[in-house]
Design a protein around this motif. Structure first.
Motif, PDB file in Angstrom:
ATOM      1  N   LEU A   1      76.648  22.594  19.923  1.00 41.67           N
ATOM      2  CA  LEU A   1      77.477  22.334  18.748  1.00 41.67           C
ATOM      3  C   LEU A   1      77.566  23.592  17.897  1.00 41.67           C
ATOM      4  CD1 LEU A   1      75.905  18.886  17.778  1.00 41.67           C
ATOM      5  CD2 LEU A   1      77.995  19.269  19.074  1.00 41.67           C
ATOM      6  N   LYS A   2      78.592  23.698  17.065  1.00 39.76           N
ATOM      7  CA  LYS A   2      78.794  24.870  16.220  1.00 39.76           C
ATOM      8  C   LYS A   2      77.543  25.148  15.374  1.00 39.76           C
ATOM      9  CE  LYS A   2      81.515  27.979  14.208  1.00 39.76           C
ATOM     10  NZ  LYS A   2      82.101  29.101  14.925  1.00 39.76           N
ATOM     11  N   GLN A   3      76.980  24.110  14.765  1.00 46.84           N
ATOM     12  CA  GLN A   3      75.815  24.298  13.894  1.00 46.84           C
ATOM     13  C   GLN A   3      74.539  24.616  14.670  1.00 46.84           C
ATOM     14  OE1 GLN A   3      77.594  21.456  14.097  1.00 46.84           O
ATOM     15  NE2 GLN A   3      76.288  19.639  14.089  1.00 46.84           N
ATOM     16  N   ASP A   4      74.565  24.427  16.001  1.00 45.39           N
ATOM     17  CA  ASP A   4      73.381  24.700  16.828  1.00 45.39           C
ATOM     18  C   ASP A   4      73.488  26.006  17.611  1.00 45.39           C
ATOM     19  OD1 ASP A   4      72.244  22.311  16.015  1.00 45.39           O
ATOM     20  OD2 ASP A   4      73.016  21.184  17.733  1.00 45.39           O
ATOM     21  N   GLN A   5      74.527  26.807  17.358  1.00 45.99           N
ATOM     22  CA  GLN A   5      74.722  28.019  18.137  1.00 45.99           C
ATOM     23  C   GLN A   5      73.567  29.005  17.984  1.00 45.99           C
ATOM     24  OE1 GLN A   5      78.637  29.418  17.077  1.00 45.99           O
ATOM     25  NE2 GLN A   5      79.616  28.204  18.678  1.00 45.99           N
ATOM     26  N   ARG A   6      72.992  29.114  16.791  1.00 49.63           N
ATOM     27  CA  ARG A   6      71.873  30.038  16.580  1.00 49.63           C
ATOM     28  C   ARG A   6      70.626  29.577  17.317  1.00 49.63           C
ATOM     29  NH1 ARG A   6      71.365  33.727  12.439  1.00 49.63           N
ATOM     30  NH2 ARG A   6      73.312  34.213  11.384  1.00 49.63           N
TER      31      ARG A   6
END
Length: 64
Positions: free
Chosen positions: A19-24
């Protein structure tokens, strides 16, 4: 199998996406493909899909 080629991904496949918020963190979310959102034949970060639960992210792995 990686999720960088659009031809490898079909509706109904079981996949892992980021997910976008989990990319890091790189945390993966599993689900079933509902819609394929990327129009190009391939994408180096993974094809963007919408899962049946509504989550949107890029495919990192395709499950059998």
């Amino acid at each position: 199998m990686s999720g960088t080629n659009r031809a490898d991904i079909k509706k109904g496949l079981s996949v892992s996406i980021v997910l976008k918020q989990d990319q890091r963190s790189g945390t993966l979310t599993e689900g079933i493909v509902k819609d394929i959102l990327t129009n190009s034949a391939n994408h180096h970060h993974g094809i963007k899909v919408r899962l049946q639960d509504g989550a949107v992210g890029r495919v990192k792995a395709i499950h059998d």
